[in-house]
Structure formats: structure tokens, C-alpha cells
Design a protein around this motif. Structure first.
Motif, mmCIF file in Angstrom:
data_model
loop_
_atom_site.group_PDB
_atom_site.id
_atom_site.type_symbol
_atom_site.label_atom_id
_atom_site.label_comp_id
_atom_site.label_asym_id
_atom_site.label_seq_id
_atom_site.Cartn_x
_atom_site.Cartn_y
_atom_site.Cartn_z
ATOM 1 N N LEU A 334 9.148 1.849 -11.279
ATOM 2 C CA LEU A 334 7.920 2.092 -10.569
ATOM 3 C C LEU A 334 7.842 0.439 -9.492
ATOM 4 C CD1 LEU A 334 5.363 2.419 -13.509
ATOM 5 C CD2 LEU A 334 5.796 3.788 -11.617
ATOM 6 N N GLN A 335 7.444 0.741 -8.350
ATOM 7 C CA GLN A 335 7.132 -0.364 -7.680
ATOM 8 C C GLN A 335 6.267 -1.618 -8.216
ATOM 9 O OE1 GLN A 335 5.876 0.514 -3.825
ATOM 10 N NE2 GLN A 335 7.024 2.434 -3.796
ATOM 11 N N PRO A 336 6.746 -2.891 -8.276
ATOM 12 C CA PRO A 336 5.729 -3.750 -8.395
ATOM 13 C C PRO A 336 4.750 -3.879 -7.384
ATOM 14 C CG PRO A 336 7.744 -4.753 -7.274
ATOM 15 C CD PRO A 336 7.927 -3.277 -7.450
ATOM 16 N N GLY A 337 3.410 -4.144 -7.966
ATOM 17 C CA GLY A 337 2.143 -4.173 -7.141
ATOM 18 C C GLY A 337 1.337 -3.479 -7.491
ATOM 19 N N LYS A 338 0.249 -3.030 -6.651
ATOM 20 C CA LYS A 338 -1.045 -2.284 -6.851
ATOM 21 C C LYS A 338 -0.852 -0.812 -6.564
ATOM 22 C CE LYS A 338 -4.260 -6.191 -6.458
ATOM 23 N NZ LYS A 338 -5.499 -6.582 -6.030
ATOM 24 N N TYR A 339 -1.167 0.348 -7.467
ATOM 25 C CA TYR A 339 -1.138 1.520 -7.130
ATOM 26 C C TYR A 339 -2.944 1.927 -7.065
ATOM 27 C CZ TYR A 339 3.739 2.412 -8.080
ATOM 28 O OH TYR A 339 5.259 2.617 -8.154
ATOM 29 N N VAL A 340 -3.116 2.482 -5.970
ATOM 30 C CA VAL A 340 -4.745 2.750 -5.705
ATOM 31 C C VAL A 340 -4.792 4.110 -5.638
ATOM 32 C CG1 VAL A 340 -6.658 2.334 -4.157
ATOM 33 C CG2 VAL A 340 -4.854 0.414 -4.768
ATOM 34 N N LEU A 341 -5.709 4.447 -6.409
ATOM 35 C CA LEU A 341 -6.194 6.121 -6.444
ATOM 36 C C LEU A 341 -7.491 6.019 -5.707
ATOM 37 C CD1 LEU A 341 -6.538 8.879 -7.320
ATOM 38 C CD2 LEU A 341 -8.029 8.123 -9.421
ATOM 39 N N GLN A 342 -7.545 7.104 -4.610
ATOM 40 C CA GLN A 342 -8.816 6.972 -3.543
ATOM 41 C C GLN A 342 -9.278 8.254 -4.044
ATOM 42 O OE1 GLN A 342 -6.998 6.696 0.406
ATOM 43 N NE2 GLN A 342 -7.105 4.439 0.416
ATOM 44 N N ASN A 358 -16.348 6.791 3.376
ATOM 45 C CA ASN A 358 -16.402 8.043 2.230
ATOM 46 C C ASN A 358 -15.242 8.026 1.510
ATOM 47 O OD1 ASN A 358 -14.341 8.778 4.055
ATOM 48 N ND2 ASN A 358 -15.252 10.412 5.111
ATOM 49 N N THR A 359 -14.483 6.833 1.429
ATOM 50 C CA THR A 359 -13.493 6.778 0.392
ATOM 51 C C THR A 359 -13.792 5.731 -0.395
ATOM 52 O OG1 THR A 359 -11.793 7.227 2.323
ATOM 53 C CG2 THR A 359 -10.901 5.896 0.487
ATOM 54 N N LEU A 360 -13.476 5.842 -1.753
ATOM 55 C CA LEU A 360 -14.007 4.987 -2.785
ATOM 56 C C LEU A 360 -12.407 4.888 -3.263
ATOM 57 C CD1 LEU A 360 -15.731 3.547 -5.106
ATOM 58 C CD2 LEU A 360 -15.591 5.568 -6.324
ATOM 59 N N PRO A 361 -11.972 3.420 -3.610
ATOM 60 C CA PRO A 361 -10.616 2.967 -4.245
ATOM 61 C C PRO A 361 -10.598 2.694 -5.564
ATOM 62 C CG PRO A 361 -11.593 1.474 -2.928
ATOM 63 C CD PRO A 361 -12.555 2.318 -2.549
ATOM 64 N N ILE A 362 -9.953 3.055 -6.368
ATOM 65 C CA ILE A 362 -9.812 2.635 -7.857
ATOM 66 C C ILE A 362 -8.306 2.299 -8.108
ATOM 67 C CG2 ILE A 362 -10.196 3.472 -10.294
ATOM 68 C CD1 ILE A 362 -11.723 5.688 -8.929
ATOM 69 N N GLU A 363 -8.282 0.886 -8.584
ATOM 70 C CA GLU A 363 -6.881 0.380 -8.864
ATOM 71 C C GLU A 363 -6.485 0.827 -10.355
ATOM 72 O OE1 GLU A 363 -5.070 -4.029 -9.280
ATOM 73 O OE2 GLU A 363 -6.783 -3.919 -8.085
ATOM 74 N N LEU A 364 -5.161 1.140 -10.207
ATOM 75 C CA LEU A 364 -4.564 1.453 -11.479
ATOM 76 C C LEU A 364 -3.427 0.556 -11.897
ATOM 77 C CD1 LEU A 364 -3.846 5.500 -10.692
ATOM 78 C CD2 LEU A 364 -5.854 4.178 -11.436
ATOM 79 N N THR A 365 -3.252 0.300 -13.220
ATOM 80 C CA THR A 365 -2.536 -0.417 -13.726
ATOM 81 C C THR A 365 -0.956 0.261 -14.026
ATOM 82 O OG1 THR A 365 -4.150 -2.107 -14.562
ATOM 83 C CG2 THR A 365 -1.959 -2.153 -15.302
ATOM 84 N N LEU A 366 -0.150 0.426 -13.446
ATOM 85 C CA LEU A 366 1.008 1.220 -13.529
ATOM 86 C C LEU A 366 2.172 0.560 -14.229
ATOM 87 C CD1 LEU A 366 -0.718 3.427 -12.107
ATOM 88 C CD2 LEU A 366 1.644 4.255 -11.181
ATOM 89 N N ALA A 367 2.635 -0.744 -13.460
ATOM 90 C CA ALA A 367 3.656 -1.302 -13.764
ATOM 91 C C ALA A 367 3.570 -2.480 -15.087
ATOM 92 C CB ALA A 367 4.224 -2.315 -12.551
#
Length: 367
Positions: A334-342, A358-367
């Protein structure tokens, strides 16, 4: 006056001397050598020699038994450290039988596999293939029955590989556990020491779960990891309830039966999200569209992924659609940093252009 009698003379009035006779067989029979006389020395010497030989044999046997107990030596001449038993043949079993207990859990194809005893049974007639079996408990984690074939391979310590598959579990219903066995037909020369072997679940280009049979070797378990706990989110006229996402190597659900129990390709993982969804307010005559364009995943490098799912829902007023799945495929590592679900609301027909409004970002903790 007469004098005293002399030897050789006969005294008047004395009884006559008995007449001499020849020795008979009865005399010889009555004659015995008394105990502890010099005549028994030969017999006692022979007895002592035999006793000494017996003692030497007993001492040699005891020494061999002690050496066997100390080194745990196998019949084939190999040795193993004390306390590492469990892979030799038990009493009454043919030479070459091995058994080992494996306490390992792996996840594959939306099922959880808990390994127990692994046994190799050599061929009964001494020729041909023997049978290696691995007992497992199969738990179907999906809401869909587990019907697909589950294939595996056994690799010896010398990397000789033999294919096999899951037997006895049958079709495992949704959310149910069932006992099963992985079975492999293996030439005795390709088995090696079970403690040095591995069982790999998967096929072709899939991400494969790896179960080491001995101690110390790392396992590839593919244990799912939650990256978004269940939340409720609203964007535009869409409300998402019980929205949760998991980083995993398989799919629990999807668009249809074929998507459930799917395994990701090697070098990738799924970000799989499930939720309940409902429209808010009036949706008009055509209803509210819910399509793949309503979801995006932005990676740390800025690249944006569309979902692989083909979900298309037309929601009526106040209609609640349960257990909807979407998923994205990300590379590993996985890439280091933030993955964001929109989450995007693109109007009733899903044709509006995406905007920050009309876009809602949700940060995911992957790494």
C-alpha cells in the motif's frame, strides 16, 4: 595258657570273614560324586560363561534403548532434537506415517479456515502414492453459500509441489461452519518432514494463503482489517447507514452470486464497503438512481479509482436498500499516506457533474 590273638590268625569261636565278591551294576548306580567335589568344576565354568554372555547382551540392549531415547532417532537414520516428536509413526502404523498438529487460521474466498491435524499415510502396499490429509473447520463468512471449488497445494521442504483440494465440506451454507479435509496424493519420496512443509490455498494468479506446518515460519493469513467502522453519512438526497469498509483479499458479497467468495489477484487487495441506503424526500416519477459513479477512492498519489462493482439501484420514495456492496482494487504494498473514499450525489438521474458541494470525503486508514 594261650596268648593274645594275632593278625591273620583265626580265633576260636569268632565268626568267619565274609567271602569276597565281584562289583555289580547296582554298585555303580549307587555311586555319586558328592556336592562341591572337584568333579563339578567343568559344569560350573560353563554356567558362568553363559551367564556372562547373557549379561553382555542385556547391557548392549539397554545402551541402545538409552541412545534412542536421548536422540529420538528415526528408523531411517535421521535424528531430531528431544521434544520434537509428533511426526513419527505410532504403534501399529506403517513406516513413513507422520502426523502433526497445526494451529493456524487463514482467510480465503470469504471463508475462514482453521487447521487442525495434518497426517501423511504411506501407500498400504508399499508402492504408489500415499495420502496427505489436513483437517480444517470451514466457516462461511458470506451471506451467500460457499459452492466454489477450493484448491490447494502441498510443498515439501525441498519445494516439491503436489496439488490437492478441499473434500468432505460440501456446500457450506451462509454463516455456517462445516468440517472438511484438504487431501493430496503424494509419492513417499516427495513428502519429506511435515514440519518443513507448507500448504498453500489458492490457484492460478490469485492471492494465496500460506500455512506453514512447522514452527517459526511466517503464515500468509489474509486476515481482514476494518478501515472504516460503521458510520452514518448523508450527501445530497442519499443517506448511507451502517457504512463500513474493510481491507481484505476476498469478497463477502457483491452484484451477484459470482462476486461473493471471489479472491483478489496476487499483488492486490480489495477495499470493500457495505451499507444500507435510502433516498431522502421526493424522488419524482423516475426514482433516485444509485450507480458506480456515486463512489470514488482517491489514493495518496492523487490517482482516483472507480469501483469495480456494477451496482445500479433505482430507489423509490422512502425505500431502504440493505446490504449494498461496492469495492475497489488497490495495489500492494500500500502507498503511504491517506486513502479517501468519496460519496457523490449527482442528482436524481446520476448525471450531474461532481463538485465539492455534492462530494463527501471520508478518510480511510489503510496503511
Amino acid at each position: 595258657m594261650s596268648g593274645p590273638p594275632t593278625f591273620g590268625s583265626t580265633q576260636a569261636g569268632a565268626p568267619p570273614a565274609p567271602a569276597a565278591r565281584a562289583a555289580t551294576s547296582a554298585d555303580a548306580t549307587a555311586w555319586r560324586v558328592p556336592p562341591n567335589r572337584p568333579g563339578t568344576a567343568g559344569r560350573r565354568t560353563l554356567t558362568r560363561v553363559l551367564a556372562a554372555v547373557a549379561a553382555v547382551i542385556l547391557l548392549a540392549g539397554a545402551g541402545y534403548a538409552i541412545r534412542q531415547a536421548t536422540t529420538n532417532r528415526d528408523d531411517d537414520g535421521g535424528s531430531r532434537p528431544p521434544g520434537r516428536g509428533g511426526t513419527t509413526a505410532a504403534a501399529g502404523q506403517p513406516k513413513g506415517t507422520q502426523s502433526i498438529t497445526v494451529s493456524q487460521v487463514v482467510w480465503y474466498a470469504a471463508a475462514k479456515f482453521t487447521f487442525g491435524t495434518v497426517t501423511y499415510q504411506p501407500p498400504a502396499g508399499g508402492s504408489g502414492d500415499g495420502t496427505l490429509t489436513a483437517e480444517v473447520q470451514v466457516e462461511n463468512l458470506s451471506n451467500r453459500p460457499l459452492e466454489r471449488g477450493i484448491y490447494a497445494s502441498y510443498s515439501s521442504g525441498s519445494q516439491q509441489r503436489t496439488k490437492g483440494q478441499l473434500f468432505d465440506a460440501g456446500q457450506v451454507p451462509a454463516k455456517v461452519q462445516s468440517p472438511g479435509r484438504f487431501r493430496f496424493s503424494i509419492d513417499p519420496g516427495k513428502v519429506g518432514d511435515l514440519k518443513a512443509g507448507t500448504i498453500t490455498i489458492g490457484e492460478a494468479d490469485e492471492a494465496m494463503a500460506v500455512v506453514p506446518l512447522g514452527d517459526g515460519a511466517p503464515a500468509t493469513t489474509f486476515e481482514p482489517r476494518e478501515v472504516l467502522p460503521a458510520v452514518t453519512k448523508t450527501v445530497g438526497k442519499l443517506q448511507f447507514d451502517r457504512l463500513t469498509c474493510t481491507l481484505r483479499a476476498d469478497l463477502l458479497g457483491g452484484d451477484g452470486v459470482l462476486d461473493a467468495h471471489r479472491q483478489v489477484k496476487d499483488g492486490y487487495r480489495f477495499v470493500a464497503c457495505s451499507f444500507d441506503v435510502r433516498p431522502l424526500g421526493d424522488v419524482g416519477y423516475g426514482g433516485q438512481d444509485l450507480r458506480p459513479v456515486n463512489f470514488r477512492l482517491v489514493q495518496p498519489d492523487g490517482d482516483t479509482l472507480a469501483p469495480e462493482s456494477r451496482t445500479v439501484k433505482i430507489l423509490g420514495k422512502d425505500q431502504l436498500e440493505r446490504d449494498v456492496w461496492i469495492w475497489f482494487t488497490v495495489r500492494t504494498p500500500l502507498q503511504p499516506g491517506k486513502y479517501v473514499l468519496q460519496l457523490l450525489y449527482l442528482g436524481l438521474s446520476g448525471k450531474d457533474a461532481p463538485t465539492p458541494a455534492n462530494t463527501l470525503p471520508i478518510e480511510l486508514t489503510l496503511a
